[in-house]
Design a protein around this motif. Sequence first.
Motif, PDB file in Angstrom:
ATOM      1  N   VAL A 278      28.356  14.193  -4.387  1.00 51.71           N
ATOM      2  CA  VAL A 278      27.236  13.270  -3.930  1.00 51.71           C
ATOM      3  C   VAL A 278      26.092  13.627  -5.617  1.00 51.71           C
ATOM      4  N   LEU A 279      26.047  14.363  -6.283  1.00 52.59           N
ATOM      5  CA  LEU A 279      25.580  14.573  -7.705  1.00 52.59           C
ATOM      6  C   LEU A 279      25.662  13.952  -8.580  1.00 52.59           C
ATOM      7  N   SER A 280      26.347  13.195  -8.788  1.00 54.72           N
ATOM      8  CA  SER A 280      27.529  12.457  -9.232  1.00 54.72           C
ATOM      9  C   SER A 280      26.919  10.677  -9.124  1.00 54.72           C
ATOM     10  N   ASP A 281      26.985  11.046  -7.233  1.00 56.25           N
ATOM     11  CA  ASP A 281      26.423   8.757  -6.811  1.00 56.25           C
ATOM     12  C   ASP A 281      25.239   9.266  -7.478  1.00 56.25           C
ATOM     13  N   ALA A 282      24.628  10.245  -7.292  1.00 54.80           N
ATOM     14  CA  ALA A 282      22.493   9.828  -7.335  1.00 54.80           C
ATOM     15  C   ALA A 282      22.715   9.941  -9.135  1.00 54.80           C
ATOM     16  N   GLY A 283      23.362   9.508 -10.281  1.00 54.93           N
ATOM     17  CA  GLY A 283      23.329   9.606 -11.332  1.00 54.93           C
ATOM     18  C   GLY A 283      23.015  11.045 -12.169  1.00 54.93           C
TER      19      GLY A 283
END
Length: 331
Positions: A278-283
């Motif tokens: 989720v953090l990676s998807d959020a940049g």
Amino acid sequence: MVRDQENGVLLARDFYTVGEAVEDFLNFGLPRQDAATVRTHRSLAHRHLLPHLGRRRLRALTAGEIEAWLSTLAPSLSTDTLRRLHGCLNRSVRRAMARDLVSRNVVELVSVPNGRTGRPSKSLTPQQVDAALTVTASDRLHGYIVLSLLTGARTEEMRALRWEHVHLDEVDGVPPHMEVWRSVRSGGDTKTRRSRRTLALPGRAVEVLRRERVRQLEDRLAAGDRWQESGLVFTTSVGTAMDSANVRRGLRRALSLVDGIDPDDWTPRELRHSFVSVLSDAGVPLEEISRLVGHSGTTVTELVYRHQLRPVIQTGATVMDQLFGVDAAGT
């Protein structure tokens, strides 16, 4: 026989077996290991080593027999388990050598084959995370799931989390936070130095932990004399620590409430994987993700969570645009 006699090998123990050597190692060769490690060694040896090689005379054991044994197990066991079995046999024979019961260690001549490929880890999608945070509210493991998904703490850190390390009110400008300083490892310390970290708590996690405290008080009243105070945040209904099996069963029970998710296909550690995804998807930058999950560096994060990370390396494109980028006219 003459050479063995000259080397001090006890001929009277010519019929000393592999099984005897392994049992000697399990009983007396693991003095500094914790109880869980000893149980693991003993279980693996009794299931996979002794039935195959236990009756073989130790002095007659050959490298070929060991290779054949490991090759037989390779299709059904992981590479890590094969290494453990090889290590157990290797240390057993070395111990027998130190006691002059055998003249050489043929186990050291054998390489460990690749075992069965493990199930690749996966992560919940943002939509599934949102559903899990909401729909599981009626389950007693709800607080554990919410805190895991919103902080990325390891499952062993969650099981060992104590109320004294949870601060739900802002004090002197310091926001609500939890101190992930200890975990259920040998000696009680964290996995690595950087695993000792203090994490701010999202508002949703704070509210869930407040409800968890109330629920635990209700459990205490219901249990009466059976209650065993442990100081832990997440406990069984009588206050005792939860083991990995408790959490695994509880997670599957809770996820059965979420539509579109097969509860038997998920493990507690994949809540942490979902946090990273989720953090990676959020940049969120990789360096920050590494700090949050308590890794010693970004290399570890990339290795463990390579399927969850979706980095876009922009440095080259940025520099090239500056040097050779098109102008407003497109030239």
